[in-house]
Design a protein around this motif. Structure first.
Motif, PDB file in Angstrom:
ATOM      1  N   SER A 285      -9.583   0.097  -6.762  1.00 42.30           N
ATOM      2  CA  SER A 285      -9.824   1.287  -5.952  1.00 42.30           C
ATOM      3  C   SER A 285     -11.292   1.431  -5.551  1.00 42.30           C
ATOM      4  CB  SER A 285      -9.392   2.541  -6.723  1.00 42.30           C
ATOM      5  OG  SER A 285     -10.114   2.654  -7.946  1.00 42.30           O
ATOM      6  N   TYR A 286     -12.192   0.625  -6.154  1.00 42.83           N
ATOM      7  CA  TYR A 286     -13.609   0.690  -5.806  1.00 42.83           C
ATOM      8  C   TYR A 286     -13.851  -0.149  -4.555  1.00 42.83           C
ATOM      9  CZ  TYR A 286     -18.666   0.300  -6.054  1.00 42.83           C
ATOM     10  OH  TYR A 286     -20.002   0.348  -5.756  1.00 42.83           O
ATOM     11  N   THR A 287     -14.226   0.508  -3.467  1.00 38.05           N
ATOM     12  CA  THR A 287     -14.407  -0.177  -2.185  1.00 38.05           C
ATOM     13  C   THR A 287     -15.532  -1.194  -2.260  1.00 38.05           C
ATOM     14  OG1 THR A 287     -13.679   1.843  -1.053  1.00 38.05           O
ATOM     15  CG2 THR A 287     -14.802   0.176   0.271  1.00 38.05           C
ATOM     16  N   TYR A 292     -10.903  -5.226  -5.108  1.00 37.98           N
ATOM     17  CA  TYR A 292     -10.590  -4.559  -3.834  1.00 37.98           C
ATOM     18  C   TYR A 292     -10.379  -5.589  -2.739  1.00 37.98           C
ATOM     19  CZ  TYR A 292     -11.552  -1.958   0.482  1.00 37.98           C
ATOM     20  OH  TYR A 292     -11.497  -1.437   1.752  1.00 37.98           O
ATOM     21  N   ARG A 293     -11.241  -6.610  -2.686  1.00 37.69           N
ATOM     22  CA  ARG A 293     -11.110  -7.644  -1.648  1.00 37.69           C
ATOM     23  C   ARG A 293      -9.872  -8.503  -1.880  1.00 37.69           C
ATOM     24  NH1 ARG A 293     -16.773  -7.946  -2.663  1.00 37.69           N
ATOM     25  NH2 ARG A 293     -16.460  -9.824  -3.919  1.00 37.69           N
ATOM     26  N   ASN A 296      -6.751  -6.518  -0.834  1.00 40.16           N
ATOM     27  CA  ASN A 296      -6.586  -6.455   0.616  1.00 40.16           C
ATOM     28  C   ASN A 296      -6.166  -7.802   1.190  1.00 40.16           C
ATOM     29  OD1 ASN A 296      -7.624  -3.755   2.104  1.00 40.16           O
ATOM     30  ND2 ASN A 296      -8.685  -3.995   0.150  1.00 40.16           N
TER      31      ASN A 296
END
Length: 322
Positions: A285-287, A292-293, A296
């Protein structure tokens, strides 16, 4: 302002960009300069105020005489801040103590707690923001209070949770010394008055509120040009700092023990504990984090398996005149 500001990015003739490498933070020095040094920053409000205008012009311009500042404009801004800014009044109060009371070393304490809620219609007063300490410390000091010493060895860092965090850095954006984000701002429905599920406002919600344009409200912040860009970068860095600190202190709630840690390090042969260290896991959840990468990327591959691979990419470029 701390951090490494990248000045090379603006040497190509493109639109102005404010970029910082690494961590950013705010620093505050002593009330008076060391012997033989010229006053700068907040010290200009206290030391050698009879020549304050010339000291400010000389500090900003330096040896560059091609970019002369208007002395009358600087004088008018100082008079405005002296009359309305509670933080400036606090530093002037220290000056008056030095000039008229012959006291020893003074300490200026900027309080983190407020008697009012700090909204626009409840601007802080000087007595609510500061306290003068004469050669002693108070037993009621908060860990978020800012204590400005008479003379110190180095600079002290200001916590991003202090209400005056932004007002100290950007006095022209907040001419009254208004409070910024602080812990405990109530999160209520303006129509019903009831609290939401989250009872207090987060730092991200607060700065999102500040960056909006509203009818009947002054647009000083939004019309500040390059200073507005710096403010936005500063606010984003503060939000990231708070998020990372929360992740660091709540590893058990994030079930970080399920990720690679000490057991994997031992399996790899790293048996010396002093070389392993203590790992902080960034959740998905940490952009911008590694998980996160990866998440995605996996989502993108799942879409490709379902709908087929893309054959057209669209790139949007933001025009600053839109």
């Amino acid at each position: 302002m701390g951090g490494k500001i990248d000045y090379e990015i603006n040497k190509q003739g493109d639109p102005y960009v404010f970029r910082i490498n690494g961590q950013t933070y705010h620093l505050l020095g002593s009330l008076c300069p060391d012997n033989g040094e010229k006053p700068k920053f907040a010290q200009l409000y206290i030391h050698d105020t009879e020549n304050e205008i010339s000291n400010r012009l000389g500090f900003i311009q330096g040896d560059n005489q091609n970019n002369l500042l208007q002395e009358k404009l600087v004088t008018d801004i100082l008079h405005m801040l002296d009359n309305h800014n509670v933080l400036v009044k606090s530093f002037r109060m220290v000056r008056d103590k030095y000039d008229h009371h012959n006291v020893g070393e003074l300490k200026l304490r900027l309080l983190s707690n407020r008697l009012t809620d700090g909204r626009q219609n409840n601007l802080p007063s000087c007595s609510e923001v500061t306290a003068l300490l004469v050669d002693e410390s108070s037993n009621e000091e908060s860990h978020r209070d800012i204590i400005v010493e008479h003379k110190t060895i180095g600079l002290q860092r200001i916590t991003e949770l202090h209400p005056s965090f932004m007002a100290l850095q950007y006095p022209l954006l907040f001419p009254y010394g208004e409070d910024g984000y602080r812990i405990g701002i109530s999160h209520r429905n303006p129509e019903t008055g009831s609290c939401y599920k989250r009872k207090t406002v987060t730092m991200r919600q607060y700065y999102s509120f500040r960056l909006q344009q509203r009818a009947g409200e002054a647009q000083t912040l939004l019309r500040s040009g390059r200073l507005f860009q710096q403010y936005m970068v500063d606010a984003y860095a503060s939000i990231e700092e708070v998020r990372i600190n929360w992740i660091r202190k709540n590893q058990k709630q994030l079930r970080a023990e399920l990720y690679n840690g000490l057991r994997d390090a031992i399996n790899q042969g790293d048996v010396m504990t002093n070389s392993v260290g203590r790992m902080t896991i960034l959740p998905s959840s940490y952009t911008g984090g590694p998980r996160y990468r990866v998440q995605n990327y996996q989502d993108a591959m799942a879409i490709c398996r379902y709908a087929g691979y893309p054959d057209l990419f669209l790139t949007f470029t933001c025009n600053p005149k839109w």
